[in-house]
Design a protein around this motif. Structure first.
Motif, PDB file in Angstrom:
ATOM      1  N   ASP A 123     -23.308  29.821   0.055  1.00  0.00           N
ATOM      2  CA  ASP A 123     -22.298  30.723  -0.497  1.00  0.00           C
ATOM      3  C   ASP A 123     -22.695  31.173  -1.897  1.00  0.00           C
ATOM      4  OD1 ASP A 123     -20.431  29.051  -2.660  1.00  0.00           O
ATOM      5  OD2 ASP A 123     -21.494  27.804  -1.228  1.00  0.00           O
ATOM      6  N   SER A 124     -22.070  32.232  -2.341  1.00  0.00           N
ATOM      7  CA  SER A 124     -22.253  32.724  -3.705  1.00  0.00           C
ATOM      8  C   SER A 124     -20.944  32.536  -4.454  1.00  0.00           C
ATOM      9  CB  SER A 124     -22.660  34.203  -3.691  1.00  0.00           C
ATOM     10  OG  SER A 124     -22.883  34.691  -4.992  1.00  0.00           O
ATOM     11  N   ASN A 125     -20.889  31.485  -5.289  1.00  0.00           N
ATOM     12  CA  ASN A 125     -19.691  31.173  -6.077  1.00  0.00           C
ATOM     13  C   ASN A 125     -18.447  31.018  -5.220  1.00  0.00           C
ATOM     14  OD1 ASN A 125     -21.308  33.392  -8.086  1.00  0.00           O
ATOM     15  ND2 ASN A 125     -20.870  31.354  -8.908  1.00  0.00           N
ATOM     16  N   GLY A 126     -18.612  30.560  -3.975  1.00  0.00           N
ATOM     17  CA  GLY A 126     -17.461  30.295  -3.112  1.00  0.00           C
ATOM     18  C   GLY A 126     -16.975  31.490  -2.328  1.00  0.00           C
ATOM     19  N   ARG A 127     -17.676  32.637  -2.390  1.00  0.00           N
ATOM     20  CA  ARG A 127     -17.202  33.834  -1.677  1.00  0.00           C
ATOM     21  C   ARG A 127     -18.188  34.266  -0.601  1.00  0.00           C
ATOM     22  NH1 ARG A 127     -14.831  38.781  -3.642  1.00  0.00           N
ATOM     23  NH2 ARG A 127     -13.205  38.388  -2.132  1.00  0.00           N
ATOM     24  N   GLU A 128     -19.004  35.273  -0.876  1.00  0.00           N
ATOM     25  CA  GLU A 128     -19.860  35.806   0.175  1.00  0.00           C
ATOM     26  C   GLU A 128     -21.019  34.855   0.477  1.00  0.00           C
ATOM     27  OE1 GLU A 128     -20.886  39.909  -0.034  1.00  0.00           O
ATOM     28  OE2 GLU A 128     -18.975  40.502  -0.935  1.00  0.00           O
ATOM     29  N   ILE A 129     -21.528  34.948   1.722  1.00  0.00           N
ATOM     30  CA  ILE A 129     -22.593  34.074   2.190  1.00  0.00           C
ATOM     31  C   ILE A 129     -23.919  34.825   2.127  1.00  0.00           C
ATOM     32  CG2 ILE A 129     -23.385  32.601   4.073  1.00  0.00           C
ATOM     33  CD1 ILE A 129     -20.657  31.815   2.890  1.00  0.00           C
ATOM     34  N   LEU A 130     -24.962  34.160   1.583  1.00  0.00           N
ATOM     35  CA  LEU A 130     -26.274  34.763   1.433  1.00  0.00           C
ATOM     36  C   LEU A 130     -27.293  34.047   2.315  1.00  0.00           C
ATOM     37  CD1 LEU A 130     -26.481  35.289  -2.436  1.00  0.00           C
ATOM     38  CD2 LEU A 130     -25.637  36.863  -0.699  1.00  0.00           C
ATOM     39  N   GLU A 131     -28.184  34.822   2.892  1.00  0.00           N
ATOM     40  CA  GLU A 131     -29.269  34.256   3.689  1.00  0.00           C
ATOM     41  C   GLU A 131     -30.400  33.812   2.775  1.00  0.00           C
ATOM     42  OE1 GLU A 131     -30.913  35.974   7.646  1.00  0.00           O
ATOM     43  OE2 GLU A 131     -32.363  36.597   6.092  1.00  0.00           O
ATOM     44  N   ARG A 132     -30.939  32.619   3.042  1.00  0.00           N
ATOM     45  CA  ARG A 132     -32.083  32.093   2.303  1.00  0.00           C
ATOM     46  C   ARG A 132     -33.235  31.832   3.279  1.00  0.00           C
ATOM     47  NH1 ARG A 132     -30.022  33.209  -2.727  1.00  0.00           N
ATOM     48  NH2 ARG A 132     -28.136  32.009  -3.182  1.00  0.00           N
ATOM     49  N   LYS A 133     -34.455  32.015   2.788  1.00  0.00           N
ATOM     50  CA  LYS A 133     -35.638  31.737   3.592  1.00  0.00           C
ATOM     51  C   LYS A 133     -36.609  30.904   2.767  1.00  0.00           C
ATOM     52  CE  LYS A 133     -35.514  36.041   6.296  1.00  0.00           C
ATOM     53  NZ  LYS A 133     -36.278  37.271   6.669  1.00  0.00           N
ATOM     54  N   LEU A 134     -37.251  29.955   3.445  1.00  0.00           N
ATOM     55  CA  LEU A 134     -38.216  29.115   2.748  1.00  0.00           C
ATOM     56  C   LEU A 134     -39.358  29.955   2.196  1.00  0.00           C
ATOM     57  CD1 LEU A 134     -38.573  25.973   5.066  1.00  0.00           C
ATOM     58  CD2 LEU A 134     -37.457  26.104   2.836  1.00  0.00           C
TER      59      LEU A 134
END
Length: 1001
Positions: A727-738
């Protein structure tokens, strides 16, 4: 008159939604963009921005900084600005400025108001502190700025309204922060720190300035924000700091040709070289240069005098063909000139995490540093949200005592969000000061809590029983309940806009209790307190041997009170949990299995009809024990930096299986790992998650090695292929990649630390094999990653023996009671179909953050007497809220409202939030339409006015600068939500901020 009286006396006859436009308060027309100093067309105009960066605590405390430096900075700066109309200065941290302003006489205050109205003293950012962006919850970010905005609006009016974000020192930057700033009505944002590889690429490509799309998939262009990376972090060009702190190593401009050290030509040549170097990385003939740094301008006259010389002599070169022009300026004036340039700008959609300033030096340790302080700050922020609601519902808008205490509590929360507070990157003595302030903030909130219950609870009597807060429930300590008293009361306040079923745990000394409502007893369990819990606070006079567990049913925006008394073993007495040799925890919705040695083996979700093999282990990374040298290969781990030695980990073996205890409400398994790690795994009968309560510490350092402790949840062959979500500060969700960054090619130097990201509320992985999502929700901010297929790894605690050479000057080695600090926290595990995941993790994340506020009382009355004298429950809502709508803020407006309230009304601030993203859920991600009249039914409404998110200006009065972008998407102005009668439609992730004027009689 209090709100509950309004409800009982008024019949709502009409509902007016009036978004009115009143003339702005009288002001000098030269403030704002009209107040900027003039440039010279056709030249490189260098905007010198005099500023000071004043940490609200770091190496010394906020009070010590104020008395040693800040008061002298402001004294001197105001005198310099008063003397010369061409000079400009920006100030940021309102925690300091309000303190200084309160100490001034009326003449000085009038001078300050004149300077503000003429645009010569400009407030940038406007927050109580410059908040961190990795470890902060969005509600705290909003409140941190709102309290500063409110001071500026009430004191100076429109000319003091901040228009620019100024996050120059935080160690990485979140996309949600940019979105929030855009919704404040800001025109731009500047920051100083970004990854060294990213910066190198941006300098080459001239993309140091861009339009940051803060919510590309939800809010669109109204969350876009022009953003600039400052060229020298936030410092002056090398060799041009003129403060007393730089005196010993920076030359002054010696302009008397009769003296041997005359150096004007040398200094001008050097500065022009810096300008030309910077010009190569930026797109326009406007450049910004930050003339100031940490606590600069203690000797304001010195700094300004030297800048006067610099401007004079550099500009004099124009007669010899130079195309460089220097002027005093501000970030907002600079932004306006860039906007006037009318060019297209590049865009960015991801964030700026993690941050590294050189190879092997990733600032990902602070995502977890001081986890106890992180939890305390998050907990007090949650408490603040509840207390504001309770004060508003109790009609405390005009109660000066309550407003003063609420302001103090808000200020405490604001200070705790500072980028050297919640980050855990201050000295230990300063961390103690932050914790003390948070504790004092809890005390400030008690008057509002008591006022609320005094108003709503009595049926027969003037006041409610004294409500007592037990600060150490996490350690099973509460003097009211464990003292052997045969009767006490437990009252829970729920700040959410929906009823909750909350699993309540109360430390007690006996084994048999009855928990009752006015309608009779309810089911409860008794569990023995573990030895690990008893060891948390060894010096305490803990008397509880057991925990009483029951499910509290608490109404929306309201309270429920329970009566507890010791009981004989009858049908209504609490049931003692039974020790079992079984290896399964089973509820209605989830189950967890263990092998015969007590190791977790699988998790099942009945709702998703799925079972996955699930393993859980504690690991630690031995910390790199380098030294403070220029060679980044020697970079040690510390408060800021996470750097494991050899990128290897050590598994902490489970040493004791303490078996399973089964109650009617909850079942739990207890495990111990070595000498300093343990956990309790719980499955509640009626909850869709698995609760994991971890306890870490005291971490052993007898071997001379610092340790970074993580928990790793593993689902073999899950198939997430190096992709995970945070999450970003408890709101929107961000995709992460190694080992990947969306906007630049990463040369990964730290395969572990360089793949850790902030986890404020949750981290999850999605399977490309089974359409399943595994999600872990957290009760505080951590660092987290998915380093291997099917893994979710979360750092829990850190104990280090080296300083990481980033300024704090001491190792992160927290101790308490003569030993290493013990930390306890909770994770919540969810297993869902991907399409169904959000409808569980979204509301659960709110429940984890906004837990019911529990108070205790010991009214020595019988059960019948208690419920005859006191009302057991109350709700502040009169209609069921839509399932995707959340009451983010409900509070009284002190002082002058943004729009003058009609006679006989009291203004309240109400924020409503659509808390789903587009596409997260088939139904809950759709726009929500509701009738304000029905939601506010029972209240006499004199007017409703939509405000910007910061609640300091009408939404209709916000006119942000528009920017052209290279992606060709049209830039739209932020428009107020359109009301049709009393109907409002909100899109996913929108926040609606309202001033609601309620009749007081």
């Amino acid at each position: 008159m209090a709100l509950h009286r309004v409800i009982s006396l008024l019949v709502l006859q009409s509902f007016m939604v009036c978004v009115l436009s009143f003339p702005s308060m009288e002001q000098d027309p030269t403030c704002g963009y009209e107040s900027c100093n003039k440039e010279k067309p056709g030249m490189i105009n260098v905007h010198l921005v005099p500023h000071t960066h004043d940490d609200v605590g770091w190496i010394i405390t906020i009070d010590q900084y104020y008395y040693k430096q800040v008061q002298w900075i402001l004294d001197g700066v105001i005198a310099e600005l008063k003397a010369d109309p061409s000079k400009r200065f920006i100030y940021v941290e309102q925690a300091f400025f309000t303190r200084w302003y309160d100490e001034q006489d009326e003449d000085t205050r009038n001078v300050v108001k004149m300077l503000v109205n003429q645009g010569r003293l400009e407030f940038i950012l406007g927050g109580w502190s410059m908040n961190d962006e990795a470890a902060t919850h969005y509600s705290a970010i909003i409140d941190n700025h709102k309290i500063g905005f409110e001071f500026l609006r009430q004191t100076f009016g429109e000319c003091a309204r901040p228009r620019i974000g100024w996050q120059i020192d935080p160690f990485g930057h979140s996309r949600e922060q940019a979105s929030i700033f855009a919704q404040f009505g800001f025109d731009g944002l500047f920051f100083g720190r970004l990854d060294y590889q990213d910066k190198e690429q941006r300098e080459l490509n001239k993309t140091m300035e861009f339009v940051w799309e803060g919510s590309p998939n939800n809010l669109g262009s109204k969350a876009n924000l022009f953003t600039g990376v400052l060229p020298d972090f936030y410092n002056p060009p090398n060799g041009f700091c003129f403060d007393i702190s730089c005196f010993s190593f920076n030359p002054m401009i010696k302009d008397n040709p009769k003296l041997h050290d005359y150096n004007v030509n040398e200094m001008v040549d050097k500065f022009i070289k810096e300008v030309n170097k910077q010009a190569k990385a930026y797109r326009t003939n406007h450049l910004i240069m930050t003339m100031g740094s940490d606590f600069n301008y203690v000797q304001a006259h010195m700094f300004f005098k030297e800048m006067d010389k610099l401007i004079k002599y550099v500009n004099a070169r124009q007669s010899k063909g130079s195309n460089i022009n220097l002027l005093y300026s501000t970030p907002s004036c600079y932004v306006k000139k860039l906007n006037d340039d009318n060019r297209q700008w590049p865009t960015k959609q991801d964030d700026f995490f993690p941050y590294a300033d050189r190879p092997h030096t990733f600032w990902t340790g602070y995502f977890t540093s001081r986890p106890a302080l992180k939890f305390f700050s998050r907990n007090v922020n949650s408490y603040f949200q509840s207390v504001k609601q309770m004060a508003a519902l109790a009609g405390a808008a005009r109660n000066e005592t309550i407003q003063k205490e609420l302001h103090h509590l808000g200020a405490v929360v604001g200070v705790s969000e500072h980028h050297d507070a919640i980050t855990g990157t201050s000295k230990q003595a300063v961390a103690f000061d932050y914790a003390q302030r948070l504790s004092e903030g809890i005390t400030s909130g008690k008057v509002a809590i008591q006022s609320y219950y005094d108003l709503f609870m009595p049926l027969n009597g003037p006041t409610a029983p004294e409500q007592i807060i037990c600060d150490n429930l996490n350690s099973s300590i509460c003097s009211v309940t464990e003292s052997g008293s045969q009767r006490f009361q437990v009252t829970l306040y729920n700040p959410l806009a929906r009823p909750v079923q909350y699993a309540t745990r109360v430390p007690v000394s006996d084994k048999a209790y009855t928990v009752s409502t006015p309608y009779g007893p309810i089911q409860s369990d008794i569990f023995p307190v573990s030895e690990e819990t008893k060891a948390l606070i060894p010096t305490s006079s803990q008397k509880a041997n057991n925990e009483l567990v029951f499910t509290a049913s608490v109404p929306a925006v309201g309270y429920m009170s329970y009566y507890v008394e010791t009981a004989s073993n009858n049908d209504f007495a609490s049931r003692e949990a039974k020790f079992s040799d079984d290896t399964v925890l089973q509820g209605k919705y989830v189950s967890v299995k263990f092998d015969s040695d007590g190791r977790m083996t699988s998790m099942s979700s009945l709702a998703s009809n799925a079972e996955v093999p699930l393993q859980q282990n504690f690991l630690y990374y031995p910390a790199h024990g380098g030294s403070c040298v220029s060679d980044s290969n020697q970079q040690p781990s510390g408060a800021y930096i996470f750097r494991p030695a050899n990128n290897s980990h050590v598994k902490v073996d489970m040493t004791k299986w303490e078996g399973i205890y089964k109650g009617k409400i909850v079942q739990e398994a207890r495990q111990k790992f070595g000498d300093w790690a343990s956990q309790v795994v719980r499955v509640y009968q009626d909850k869709p998650y698995v609760e994991v309560e971890w306890t870490i510490g005291p971490i052993s350092i007898d071997d001379g090695i610092g340790k970074e402790v993580v928990t790793r949840y593993s689902i073999p062959n899950f198939g997430n292929n190096g992709v995970f979500y945070t999450d970003s500060n408890g709101r929107e969700i961000l995709e992460r990649k190694l080992n990947y960054r969306p906007t630049w090619k990463l040369n990964q130097t730290e395969p572990v630390a360089g793949n850790f990201f902030p986890v404020n509320a949750l981290i999850g992985i999605k399977s490309n094999k089974s359409d399943l999502q595994f999600t872990v929700l957290t009760d505080r901010s951590h660092g987290g990653s998915s380093l291997n297929d099917g893994d979710v790894e979360i750092m829990l605690h850190r104990r280090l023996l080296k300083d990481d050479c980033k300024g704090v000057g001491e190792p992160l080695n927290e101790t308490a009671y003569g030993r290493g600090l013990i930390v306890r926290g909770k994770h919540y595990l969810l297993l869902n179909k991907i399409s169904q995941a959000a409808r569980q993790y979204r509301p659960l994340a709110q429940e984890v953050f906004l837990r019911p506020q529990i108070t205790f009382s010991n009214a020595q009355l019988s059960r019948d007497q208690y419920f005859n004298k006191y009302k057991s429950n109350n709700t502040g809502l009169f209609a069921q809220f839509p399932a995707n709508l959340h009451v983010l803020t409900l509070e009284a407006v002190p002082g002058k409202p943004v729009v003058p309230s009609p006679q006989g009304t009291v203004p309240y601030l109400l924020r409503l939030e659509h808390f789903y993203e587009k596409g997260e859920d088939a139904s809950l991600s759709k726009p929500v339409t509701f009738d304000l009249k029905k939601l506010l039914y029972g209240y006499g409404i004199g007017g409703v006015h939509e405000l910007a998110l910061g609640a300091n200006i009408l939404a209709s009065d916000v006119h942000r600068l528009s920017w052209k972008t290279e992606n060709g998407k049209p830039e739209e102005q932020m428009k107020p939500l359109r009301f049709r009668g009393t109907m409002v439609t909100m899109q996913p992730m929108e926040i609606l901020t309202l001033q609601v004027d309620i009749f007081s009689s």
